[in-house]
Design an enzyme around this catalytic site. Sequence first.
Site, PDB file in Angstrom:
ATOM      1  N   HIS A  14       0.845  -1.204   0.000  1.00  0.00           N
ATOM      2  CA  HIS A  14       0.000   0.000   0.000  1.00  0.00           C
ATOM      3  C   HIS A  14       0.874   1.246   0.000  1.00  0.00           C
ATOM      4  CE1 HIS A  14      -0.334   1.206   4.538  1.00  0.00           C
ATOM      5  NE2 HIS A  14       0.885   0.873   4.221  1.00  0.00           N
ATOM      6  N   CYS A  33       5.375   6.747   4.576  1.00  0.00           N
ATOM      7  CA  CYS A  33       4.247   5.939   4.047  1.00  0.00           C
ATOM      8  C   CYS A  33       3.714   6.510   2.738  1.00  0.00           C
ATOM      9  CB  CYS A  33       3.122   5.861   5.066  1.00  0.00           C
ATOM     10  SG  CYS A  33       3.647   5.150   6.624  1.00  0.00           S
ATOM     11  N   HIS A  39       5.078   0.116  -0.521  1.00  0.00           N
ATOM     12  CA  HIS A  39       5.730  -0.727   0.483  1.00  0.00           C
ATOM     13  C   HIS A  39       4.728  -1.747   1.001  1.00  0.00           C
ATOM     14  CE1 HIS A  39       3.821   2.355   3.036  1.00  0.00           C
ATOM     15  NE2 HIS A  39       3.771   1.414   3.954  1.00  0.00           N
ATOM     16  N   HIS A  41       3.377  -4.864   3.916  1.00  0.00           N
ATOM     17  CA  HIS A  41       3.297  -5.272   5.326  1.00  0.00           C
ATOM     18  C   HIS A  41       2.893  -6.733   5.388  1.00  0.00           C
ATOM     19  CE1 HIS A  41       3.636  -1.219   7.012  1.00  0.00           C
ATOM     20  NE2 HIS A  41       2.807  -0.803   6.083  1.00  0.00           N
ATOM     21  N   ASP A  79      -4.421 -10.956  -0.167  1.00  0.00           N
ATOM     22  CA  ASP A  79      -3.076 -11.530  -0.106  1.00  0.00           C
ATOM     23  C   ASP A  79      -2.322 -11.279  -1.415  1.00  0.00           C
ATOM     24  OD1 ASP A  79      -1.035 -12.837   1.229  1.00  0.00           O
ATOM     25  OD2 ASP A  79      -1.627 -14.817   0.474  1.00  0.00           O
ATOM     26  N   HIS A  80      -1.103 -10.748  -1.278  1.00  0.00           N
ATOM     27  CA  HIS A  80      -0.255 -10.385  -2.427  1.00  0.00           C
ATOM     28  C   HIS A  80      -0.920  -9.362  -3.347  1.00  0.00           C
ATOM     29  CE1 HIS A  80       1.861 -13.867  -0.871  1.00  0.00           C
ATOM     30  NE2 HIS A  80       2.928 -13.381  -1.476  1.00  0.00           N
ATOM     31  N   GLU A 127      -1.001  -4.192  11.462  1.00  0.00           N
ATOM     32  CA  GLU A 127      -0.251  -3.842  10.251  1.00  0.00           C
ATOM     33  C   GLU A 127       1.236  -4.096  10.471  1.00  0.00           C
ATOM     34  OE1 GLU A 127      -1.034  -0.334   7.364  1.00  0.00           O
ATOM     35  OE2 GLU A 127       0.569   0.298   8.709  1.00  0.00           O
TER      36      GLU A 127
END
Length: 138
Positions: A14, A33, A39, A41, A79-80, A127
């Site tokens: 995100h 951010c 980037h 998490h 996911d991913h 997160e």
Amino acid sequence: MIHVTRREHFNAAHRMYREEWSAEKNAEVFGKCANPNWHGHNYNLFVTVKGEVTHATGYLIDLKELKEIIHKYVIDKLDHSNINKDVDFMAGKMASTELLCIEIFNQLKGPVEAYEGVFLHSVKLHETENNSAEYFGG
Ligand SMILES: Nc1nc2c(c(=O)[nH]1)N=C([C@H](O)[C@H](O)COP(=O)(O)OP(=O)(O)OP(=O)(O)O)CN2
């Protein structure tokens, strides 16, 4: 009344920024951010349901079924993924821990509560190891 929790895990990318703000203002508000390089998490998700235990099974809900619901409505989408771009239920929303937590709760409430006597109590989302949000609905 018993509370039962399933933990799940997903990896997602995100970026925190508002299109209508300048790069400088985004950097001022969101710091690293807002970096144009996305980037990621390693998110940890805790879904807690509540209700009465069924006498015959000793279960509130079969945790295999709760896992399948969480995967179908949340994990398979996240996911991913790139949360800002790929996830239908986050479209047009800031990809913060708070809003992601609320929207995950909203995704799960209907499917979980389709089970008679089972209620979604809370969704907690980590997160990072140190940063988390928890939502109880309403
Ligand atoms: N209210 C919120 N504040 C922040 C959010 C958020 O979602 N809601 N998100 C971020 C960043 O995306 C990220 O979570 C913070 O990263 P970082 O500072 O590296 O967090 P760590 O826990 O790894 O860092 P430590 O400071 O070492 O604990 C920022 N703010």
